[in-house]
Design a protein around this motif. Structure first.
Motif, mmCIF file in Angstrom:
data_model
loop_
_atom_site.group_PDB
_atom_site.id
_atom_site.type_symbol
_atom_site.label_atom_id
_atom_site.label_comp_id
_atom_site.label_asym_id
_atom_site.label_seq_id
_atom_site.Cartn_x
_atom_site.Cartn_y
_atom_site.Cartn_z
ATOM 1 N N VAL A 1 0.155 -1.139 0.290
ATOM 2 C CA VAL A 1 0.305 -0.041 -0.212
ATOM 3 C C VAL A 1 0.784 1.575 0.094
ATOM 4 C CG1 VAL A 1 -2.126 -0.886 1.306
ATOM 5 C CG2 VAL A 1 -0.064 -0.245 2.565
ATOM 6 N N ILE A 2 2.141 0.922 0.518
ATOM 7 C CA ILE A 2 3.228 1.907 0.622
ATOM 8 C C ILE A 2 3.242 3.087 -0.789
ATOM 9 C CG2 ILE A 2 5.034 1.052 0.190
ATOM 10 C CD1 ILE A 2 4.738 3.871 2.771
ATOM 11 N N PHE A 3 3.410 1.359 -2.057
ATOM 12 C CA PHE A 3 3.923 2.008 -3.758
ATOM 13 C C PHE A 3 2.175 3.019 -3.970
ATOM 14 C CE2 PHE A 3 5.783 -2.185 -4.119
ATOM 15 C CZ PHE A 3 6.809 -1.319 -3.637
ATOM 16 N N VAL A 4 1.454 2.861 -3.688
ATOM 17 C CA VAL A 4 0.251 3.932 -3.573
ATOM 18 C C VAL A 4 0.237 4.873 -3.077
ATOM 19 C CG1 VAL A 4 -3.003 3.311 -3.453
ATOM 20 C CG2 VAL A 4 -1.865 1.404 -3.843
ATOM 21 N N LEU A 5 0.009 4.819 -2.646
ATOM 22 C CA LEU A 5 0.260 6.258 -1.531
ATOM 23 C C LEU A 5 1.835 7.571 -1.815
ATOM 24 C CD1 LEU A 5 0.084 7.725 0.978
ATOM 25 C CD2 LEU A 5 1.676 6.506 2.653
ATOM 26 N N SER A 6 2.509 6.882 -2.140
ATOM 27 C CA SER A 6 3.603 7.036 -3.047
ATOM 28 C C SER A 6 2.730 7.508 -4.191
ATOM 29 C CB SER A 6 4.410 6.378 -3.329
ATOM 30 O OG SER A 6 4.826 5.317 -4.488
ATOM 31 N N ILE A 7 2.534 7.067 -5.254
ATOM 32 C CA ILE A 7 1.703 7.217 -6.577
ATOM 33 C C ILE A 7 0.758 8.873 -6.170
ATOM 34 C CG2 ILE A 7 0.467 7.240 -8.014
ATOM 35 C CD1 ILE A 7 2.359 4.245 -8.221
ATOM 36 N N LEU A 8 -0.174 7.819 -4.743
ATOM 37 C CA LEU A 8 -1.164 9.169 -4.615
ATOM 38 C C LEU A 8 -0.238 10.013 -4.236
ATOM 39 C CD1 LEU A 8 -3.962 7.194 -2.601
ATOM 40 C CD2 LEU A 8 -4.127 8.012 -5.165
ATOM 41 N N ILE A 9 0.996 10.577 -3.940
ATOM 42 C CA ILE A 9 0.969 11.964 -3.189
ATOM 43 C C ILE A 9 1.635 12.682 -4.734
ATOM 44 C CG2 ILE A 9 3.295 13.322 -2.124
ATOM 45 C CD1 ILE A 9 3.179 10.770 0.119
ATOM 46 N N ALA A 10 2.492 11.562 -5.661
ATOM 47 C CA ALA A 10 2.452 12.337 -6.457
ATOM 48 C C ALA A 10 1.441 13.101 -8.034
ATOM 49 C CB ALA A 10 3.344 11.230 -7.482
ATOM 50 N N GLY A 11 0.348 12.056 -7.243
ATOM 51 C CA GLY A 11 -0.710 12.719 -8.386
ATOM 52 C C GLY A 11 -0.891 13.835 -7.780
ATOM 53 N N VAL A 12 -1.322 14.282 -6.764
ATOM 54 C CA VAL A 12 -1.560 14.961 -5.896
ATOM 55 C C VAL A 12 -0.947 16.585 -6.510
ATOM 56 C CG1 VAL A 12 -1.716 16.885 -3.613
ATOM 57 C CG2 VAL A 12 -2.675 14.293 -3.836
ATOM 58 N N TYR A 13 0.410 15.851 -6.643
ATOM 59 C CA TYR A 13 1.187 17.333 -6.764
ATOM 60 C C TYR A 13 0.416 17.447 -8.434
ATOM 61 C CZ TYR A 13 4.581 18.595 -4.077
ATOM 62 O OH TYR A 13 5.300 19.143 -2.567
ATOM 63 N N TYR A 14 0.648 16.398 -9.602
ATOM 64 C CA TYR A 14 0.106 16.365 -10.426
ATOM 65 C C TYR A 14 -0.891 16.223 -10.906
ATOM 66 C CZ TYR A 14 5.143 17.222 -10.341
ATOM 67 O OH TYR A 14 6.210 17.784 -9.626
ATOM 68 N N TYR A 15 -1.842 16.445 -10.770
ATOM 69 C CA TYR A 15 -2.703 16.066 -10.668
ATOM 70 C C TYR A 15 -3.972 16.403 -12.224
ATOM 71 C CZ TYR A 15 -8.058 14.223 -10.434
ATOM 72 O OH TYR A 15 -9.740 13.718 -10.710
ATOM 73 N N SER A 16 -3.865 17.720 -12.723
ATOM 74 C CA SER A 16 -3.987 18.027 -13.872
ATOM 75 C C SER A 16 -3.299 17.029 -15.480
ATOM 76 C CB SER A 16 -4.222 19.274 -13.760
ATOM 77 O OG SER A 16 -3.069 19.885 -14.096
ATOM 78 N N ASP A 17 -2.467 16.815 -15.131
ATOM 79 C CA ASP A 17 -2.081 16.127 -16.312
ATOM 80 C C ASP A 17 -1.478 14.770 -15.857
ATOM 81 O OD1 ASP A 17 -0.865 18.234 -17.049
ATOM 82 O OD2 ASP A 17 0.836 18.440 -15.227
ATOM 83 N N TYR A 18 -2.015 14.135 -14.984
ATOM 84 C CA TYR A 18 -1.582 12.208 -14.914
ATOM 85 C C TYR A 18 -3.134 12.179 -14.571
ATOM 86 C CZ TYR A 18 2.414 13.365 -16.175
ATOM 87 O OH TYR A 18 4.369 13.750 -16.793
ATOM 88 N N GLY A 19 -4.097 12.464 -13.011
ATOM 89 C CA GLY A 19 -5.392 11.682 -13.048
ATOM 90 C C GLY A 19 -5.751 11.047 -13.487
ATOM 91 N N ILE A 20 -5.604 10.751 -14.540
ATOM 92 C CA ILE A 20 -6.028 9.387 -15.202
ATOM 93 C C ILE A 20 -5.339 8.170 -14.847
ATOM 94 C CG2 ILE A 20 -7.157 7.970 -17.361
ATOM 95 C CD1 ILE A 20 -7.533 10.512 -18.237
ATOM 96 N N PRO A 21 -4.060 8.146 -14.958
ATOM 97 C CA PRO A 21 -3.375 7.152 -14.806
ATOM 98 C C PRO A 21 -3.168 6.710 -13.261
ATOM 99 C CG PRO A 21 -1.829 8.522 -15.257
ATOM 100 C CD PRO A 21 -3.102 9.045 -15.678
#
Length: 314
Positions: free
Chosen positions: A46-66
């Motif tokens: 789940v730590i991998f999911v958390l890391s990607i979610l944190i990155a997704g918060v930073y760049y949601y407008s560009d990478y929200g779909i993946p």
């Protein structure tokens, strides 16, 4: 500074998860197909999911779909780690997540035969990556190698994505390895870890391949690919059900039959993939020749050495 903060968040998140998992008995208990002998916390991926979610918060407008794809495939995988989820429902969520990935990378403009082939390839890679997660350290180290190779390409050769979408999962691998890369692991990745990491690596690879028009980057998965494909062929020859759990992967023969240290086996797999990534990145050979030569050494080792090791353990 941001990387220190993210590292601390991930480390604290892992400690909290281990505590909750022990409280609610999210435990992997060994069976005759396991490579471990003691009950261990499951689902630390789940730590991998958390890391990607944190990155997704930073760049949601560009990478929200993946990132949404990660949420879908991560949720169903975590549930599958802890209850009996039907294969059909699990497959549906995998297809849905991969469809989001394809939508982001505009795969649907390709011919229908190419789209179908990509679905088979991507779903196959995700499941093969999951099946390879069987000993301490192998998922964390191997993923760290691939992400590192992708980041090198991203920074020094062909910029294809925001670096943090690779840096943050790399930090998650380091945190996970602290708890997992031990003689007696404190936590296992579970399906949620191996499948989410596989999905994210496939996303990064596909994005790079489509933008650079260089399919040689698929060789960043050579070590897992050779072991998975040849093991499937081996099991078909033995007339086994390839969808059932087993102990016939080369790494399983080394760890279980030859009693080689899990950490050493994981290190060997990671080291071989490092060598291959360096070769692929630096090679000036003809692309077709590079594609044919790269897995050849591993194929020869598998075909010659594995049967001998299995005979010795009988």
């Amino acid at each position: 500074m941001i990387y220190i903060i993210v590292f601390l968040i991930l480390f604290a998140g892992m400690l909290l998860y281990i505590k909750l998992a022990n409280k609610y008995l999210i435990i992997d208990r060994p069976n005759d197909r396991s490579s471990h002998t003691t009950p261990t916390v499951r689902g630390g991926g789940v730590i991998f999911v958390l890391s990607i979610l944190i990155a997704g918060v930073y760049y949601y407008s560009d990478y929200g779909i993946p990132v949404l794809g990660v949420l879908l495939i991560g949720t169903i995988s975590f549930l599958d780690d802890n209850m009996n989820i039907s294969k059909l429902l699990r497959f549906f969520f995998h297809l849905l997540a991969v469809t989001l990935l394809f939508a982001y990378d505009q795969v649907f403009v390709l011919p229908i035969w190419a789209i179908i082939a990509l679905y088979i390839l991507v779903v196959g890679i995700i499941n093969a990556y999951n099946f390879m997660d069987g000993i301490n350290g192998i998922t964390g180290l191997y993923s760290l190698v691939i992400l590192g190779a992708l980041q090198y390409v991203n920074i020094y050769q062909f910029s294809f994505i925001e670096p943090d979408l690779i840096w943050f999962p790399m930090l998650a691998c380091v945190v996970f390895l602290y708890f997992n890369f031990r003689k007696k692991a404190l936590v296992f990745a579970g399906d949620v870890g191996s499948i989410v990491m596989a999905f994210w690596i496939v996303f990064l690879l596909l994005d790079l391949i489509l933008k650079s028009s260089n399919w040689l980057y698929i060789l960043f998965l050579t070590v897992y690919g050779v072991d998975s494909i040849l093991t499937i062929i081996h099991r078909l020859i033995l007339r086994q059900n390839i969808f059932e759990a087993h102990r016939l992967h080369f790494y399983q023969v080394l760890a279980n039959d030859q009693k080689m240290s899990h950490r050493l086996v994981a290190f060997i797999y990671a080291f071989l993939q490092v060598a291959i990534c360096v070769f692929v990145i630096q090679s000036n050979l003809n692309p077709i020749l590079t594609f044919l030569l790269t897995p050849l050494f591993l194929v020869i080792i598998y075909i010659i050495v594995k049967p001998k090791l299995m005979q010795q353990s009988m």
